[in-house]
Design an enzyme around this catalytic site. Sequence first.
Site, PDB file in Angstrom:
ATOM      1  N   HIS A  30       4.745  15.099  -0.449  1.00 46.96           N
ATOM      2  CA  HIS A  30       4.005  14.082  -1.194  1.00 46.96           C
ATOM      3  C   HIS A  30       2.588  14.580  -1.472  1.00 46.96           C
ATOM      4  O   HIS A  30       2.164  15.620  -0.932  1.00 46.96           O
ATOM      5  CB  HIS A  30       3.963  12.756  -0.427  1.00 46.96           C
ATOM      6  CG  HIS A  30       3.416  12.870   0.960  1.00 46.96           C
ATOM      7  ND1 HIS A  30       2.092  13.102   1.244  1.00 46.96           N
ATOM      8  CD2 HIS A  30       4.024  12.790   2.161  1.00 46.96           C
ATOM      9  CE1 HIS A  30       1.916  13.142   2.536  1.00 46.96           C
ATOM     10  NE2 HIS A  30       3.070  12.973   3.129  1.00 46.96           N
TER      11      HIS A  30
HETATM   12  P1  TYD Z   1       4.748  10.146   5.722  1.00 52.50           P
HETATM   13  O1  TYD Z   1       3.293  10.190   5.380  1.00 52.50           O
HETATM   14  O2  TYD Z   1       5.712  10.131   4.579  1.00 52.50           O
HETATM   15  O3  TYD Z   1       5.142  11.324   6.701  1.00 52.50           O
HETATM   16  P2  TYD Z   1       4.850  12.891   6.532  1.00 52.50           P
HETATM   17  O4  TYD Z   1       3.794  13.194   7.486  1.00 52.50           O
HETATM   18  O5  TYD Z   1       6.116  13.568   6.813  1.00 52.50           O
HETATM   19  O6  TYD Z   1       4.358  13.084   5.160  1.00 52.50           O
HETATM   20  O7  TYD Z   1       4.999   8.881   6.641  1.00 52.50           O
HETATM   21  C1  TYD Z   1       6.256   8.619   7.226  1.00 52.50           C
HETATM   22  C2  TYD Z   1       6.334   7.140   7.561  1.00 52.50           C
HETATM   23  O8  TYD Z   1       5.329   6.802   8.497  1.00 52.50           O
HETATM   24  C3  TYD Z   1       6.132   6.228   6.364  1.00 52.50           C
HETATM   25  O9  TYD Z   1       7.047   5.146   6.466  1.00 52.50           O
HETATM   26  C4  TYD Z   1       4.739   5.709   6.511  1.00 52.50           C
HETATM   27  C5  TYD Z   1       4.493   5.771   7.998  1.00 52.50           C
HETATM   28  N1  TYD Z   1       3.107   6.069   8.323  1.00 52.50           N
HETATM   29  C6  TYD Z   1       2.283   5.074   8.815  1.00 52.50           C
HETATM   30  O10 TYD Z   1       2.698   3.901   8.981  1.00 52.50           O
HETATM   31  N2  TYD Z   1       0.982   5.374   9.126  1.00 52.50           N
HETATM   32  C7  TYD Z   1       0.487   6.631   8.955  1.00 52.50           C
HETATM   33  O11 TYD Z   1      -0.698   6.866   9.258  1.00 52.50           O
HETATM   34  C8  TYD Z   1       1.343   7.658   8.428  1.00 52.50           C
HETATM   35  C9  TYD Z   1       0.840   9.044   8.211  1.00 52.50           C
HETATM   36  C10 TYD Z   1       2.643   7.317   8.135  1.00 52.50           C
END
Ligand code: TYD
Length: 192
Positions: A104
Amino acid sequence: MTSADHRDMPVGKVQDGSNGPGDERAADPRAPAERRRRPTGRRSSDRRNFVPSGRTGCRIVDLPRIGDPRGNLTFVEASQTIPFAIERVYYLYDVPGGESRGGHAHRKLEQLVIAASGSFEVLVDDGSTTERFFLNRSYYGLYIPRMVWREIDEFSSGSVCLVVASKHYDEADYYREHDTFLADARAARRAA
Ligand code: TYD
């Protein structure tokens, strides 16, 4: 589109002649202020971590390192070691082998990504250039500005990916679709 793996990039200028933790253990433990003023040392094996600047705006930040016989200490200070105020910290851990995270970009969020333990790779893409960074030292951070797509993979067993972020979590700040991100990134570049 070009790509680069900074493991192949030339070694940056080494700041001093010290030789990493071995040297620090030799320092006088009664002189913490003196140790604090010492420039950060690097091991020869660190060379693949050192990249002067990124073409995507991403760059490796050399974090302060306080060597100590009891164990090393590194810190991140808002607006000092990183160019943003810190609103959130999160970390990825227990990542199964072969998995990837990220996938993302963010409209406004800035981040510093640190391999607090172990190692992993970060592919970054600003819509016209991609770069791949290998992180395996807890005293280097990868600064990722806004409008950069990232994918994190090749996690070593037991690794911990620590992320320092400029804003609270906000799903509306995410680009989850690469095509949408690319269209907006390229439109912004044309308008600039
Ligand atoms: P995401 O940012 O997509 O993970 P990655 O680090 O793999 O990019 O987040 C995964 C899930 O966690 C999504 O449902 C949102 C949640 N999340 C939170 O609730 N708070 C946060 O600070 C973060 C980073 C993610």
